[in-house]
Write a protein that holds these residues in place. Sequence first.
Motif, mmCIF file in Angstrom:
data_model
loop_
_atom_site.group_PDB
_atom_site.id
_atom_site.type_symbol
_atom_site.label_atom_id
_atom_site.label_comp_id
_atom_site.label_asym_id
_atom_site.label_seq_id
_atom_site.Cartn_x
_atom_site.Cartn_y
_atom_site.Cartn_z
ATOM 1 N N ALA A 114 9.634 -0.877 3.851
ATOM 2 C CA ALA A 114 10.369 0.396 3.829
ATOM 3 C C ALA A 114 9.681 1.385 2.888
ATOM 4 O O ALA A 114 9.595 2.587 3.174
ATOM 5 N N LEU A 115 9.179 0.890 1.754
ATOM 6 C CA LEU A 115 8.424 1.749 0.850
ATOM 7 C C LEU A 115 7.174 2.293 1.528
ATOM 8 O O LEU A 115 6.833 3.474 1.401
ATOM 9 N N GLU A 116 6.489 1.439 2.272
ATOM 10 C CA GLU A 116 5.285 1.883 2.977
ATOM 11 C C GLU A 116 5.626 2.912 4.053
ATOM 12 O O GLU A 116 4.871 3.878 4.264
ATOM 13 N N TYR A 117 6.750 2.730 4.718
ATOM 14 C CA TYR A 117 7.172 3.699 5.721
ATOM 15 C C TYR A 117 7.463 5.045 5.067
ATOM 16 O O TYR A 117 7.008 6.103 5.552
ATOM 17 N N PHE A 118 8.199 5.024 3.961
ATOM 18 C CA PHE A 118 8.488 6.264 3.252
ATOM 19 C C PHE A 118 7.188 6.931 2.805
ATOM 20 O O PHE A 118 7.009 8.147 2.964
ATOM 21 N N ASP A 119 6.292 6.145 2.251
ATOM 22 C CA ASP A 119 5.018 6.690 1.774
ATOM 23 C C ASP A 119 4.243 7.347 2.916
ATOM 24 O O ASP A 119 3.633 8.412 2.734
ATOM 25 N N SER A 120 4.281 6.741 4.096
ATOM 26 C CA SER A 120 3.544 7.292 5.238
ATOM 27 C C SER A 120 4.111 8.625 5.701
ATOM 28 O O SER A 120 3.403 9.442 6.288
ATOM 29 N N GLN A 139 0.841 -1.200 0.000
ATOM 30 C CA GLN A 139 0.000 0.000 0.000
ATOM 31 C C GLN A 139 0.876 1.249 0.000
ATOM 32 O O GLN A 139 1.614 1.496 0.959
ATOM 33 N N LEU A 140 0.792 2.011 -1.090
ATOM 34 C CA LEU A 140 1.559 3.243 -1.239
ATOM 35 C C LEU A 140 0.632 4.358 -1.747
ATOM 36 O O LEU A 140 0.792 4.873 -2.853
ATOM 37 N N PRO A 165 -3.760 -3.116 -6.375
ATOM 38 C CA PRO A 165 -3.709 -1.651 -6.399
ATOM 39 C C PRO A 165 -2.903 -1.115 -5.218
ATOM 40 O O PRO A 165 -2.912 -1.691 -4.125
ATOM 41 N N LEU A 166 -2.208 0.001 -5.440
ATOM 42 C CA LEU A 166 -1.376 0.593 -4.386
ATOM 43 C C LEU A 166 -2.182 1.423 -3.397
ATOM 44 O O LEU A 166 -1.637 1.893 -2.400
ATOM 45 N N GLY A 167 -3.461 1.629 -3.695
ATOM 46 C CA GLY A 167 -4.312 2.250 -2.684
ATOM 47 C C GLY A 167 -4.852 3.613 -3.012
ATOM 48 O O GLY A 167 -5.560 4.201 -2.212
ATOM 49 N N ALA A 168 -4.550 4.165 -4.160
ATOM 50 C CA ALA A 168 -5.080 5.481 -4.525
ATOM 51 C C ALA A 168 -5.003 5.636 -6.037
ATOM 52 O O ALA A 168 -4.145 5.054 -6.693
ATOM 53 N N ALA A 169 -5.891 6.423 -6.568
ATOM 54 C CA ALA A 169 -5.844 6.746 -7.989
ATOM 55 C C ALA A 169 -4.937 7.943 -8.220
ATOM 56 O O ALA A 169 -4.663 8.720 -7.302
ATOM 57 N N HIS A 170 -4.461 8.085 -9.446
ATOM 58 C CA HIS A 170 -3.615 9.221 -9.785
ATOM 59 C C HIS A 170 -4.451 10.498 -9.815
ATOM 60 O O HIS A 170 -5.390 10.613 -10.600
ATOM 61 N N THR A 171 -4.113 11.435 -8.948
ATOM 62 C CA THR A 171 -4.862 12.700 -8.875
ATOM 63 C C THR A 171 -3.970 13.933 -8.828
ATOM 64 O O THR A 171 -4.462 15.050 -8.894
#
Length: 406
Positions: free
Chosen positions: A319-325, A53-54, A77-83
């Motif tokens: 680690a990607l999820e941590y960065f994204d958060s 989830q990103l 899905p990574l959890g969001a649409a491109h906006t």
Amino acid sequence: MSRTVILLLDSFGIGYAHDAAAYGDKGADTLGHISEWLAKNPRSEGGEVRPLQLPHLAERGLEAAAVLSRGEKLAAPLGAAHTIGAYTYAQEVSKGKDTLSGHWEISGVPVTFDWGYFPNVPHCFPQELVAALIEKGKLPGVLGECHASGTEIIKELGEEHIRSGKPIIYTSADSVLQIAAHEEAFGLERLYELCKIAYELVRPYNIARIIARPFVGTCAADFTRTTNRHDYAVPAPEATLLDKMVAAGGSVYAVGKIADIFAHRGITKHYAAGGLDKLVEATKQAVSEAPDNTIVFTNFVDFDSSYGHRRDIQGYGEALEYFDSRLPEITALLKPEDLLLLTADHGNDPSWTGTDHTREKIPVLFSGAGVECKELPPLATFADIGATIAKFMGIEKTFTGEPVKL
């Protein structure tokens, strides 16, 4: 006046490059394979399967860029649409798939020559080079002299290193000579001085970098590399985006290993940091302190060094999820006229064979400063990124590359 903030996720490839077969990397896909693995496997013994989830990266176009690059959807899905902002991917034209080549090309200076490499055989370094290092470094000898994973060779030879006083020298598929030594038993400053000696000695071999790899601990079971790593890199052969920014009277604030990568040239201020949490904090400090007409450039090395090279799929994903958060903490500091770029320098698929980088396309996600929400055409070279930033900042065009319309 405007600022540009570059957040580079070291090794975060999004699908194998068109020439990946020449590097043995056809099929490599850092993001794709992490997404696939996490969509199928529990994250801990008996735990639930939780897909990658990103959402904050996805809203800036990461998932859309990955689909564009890979030609197919991710496993989940990574959890969001491109906006927000403009997205695409970029291909590399530089020879090799190393850190210097990727960063230099992004800054407008592709590597058109062949780096020197050490063969993957026992005693891989020329013996005259080893003898000169021992003599000039006043050493009792050296250990290693092979291709190796840094963490593994420290476990294997660290205790002998402490007993004998002999530093550990090793290399990889990159154009590099690495020297590992215990911070206390050998001495950190002594390690740095030895690396400076090695930097001069490898010039005839066209080696890109010497890397100091200090570690601490009492035995193989608890040896740990520290954040006092230092890279001694050759300077780019042409003026980079960073050089042009400073020459135009602007500033470049370098976070993490960016200053080392560019041989401390074209750098106004350096923020030393290691570890994802500290790199985020240092980036926030740099953005908060950066005046107008500044490029803030951060390399988030842990994706590469702690997870990619160690083939830790779950660790890389988390680690990607941590960065994204934590990304919103950085974006909250941006001004309306600032430009944000999220990108990478090469791949390092943690599911791939071996422990080396993988030849991949990279994400190019621009947002802020009135950037339209749209798909950009694929970039034929990383240098188009630097050219786009140069145009945005109103400075001299980079050595090569063409700007894209944001």
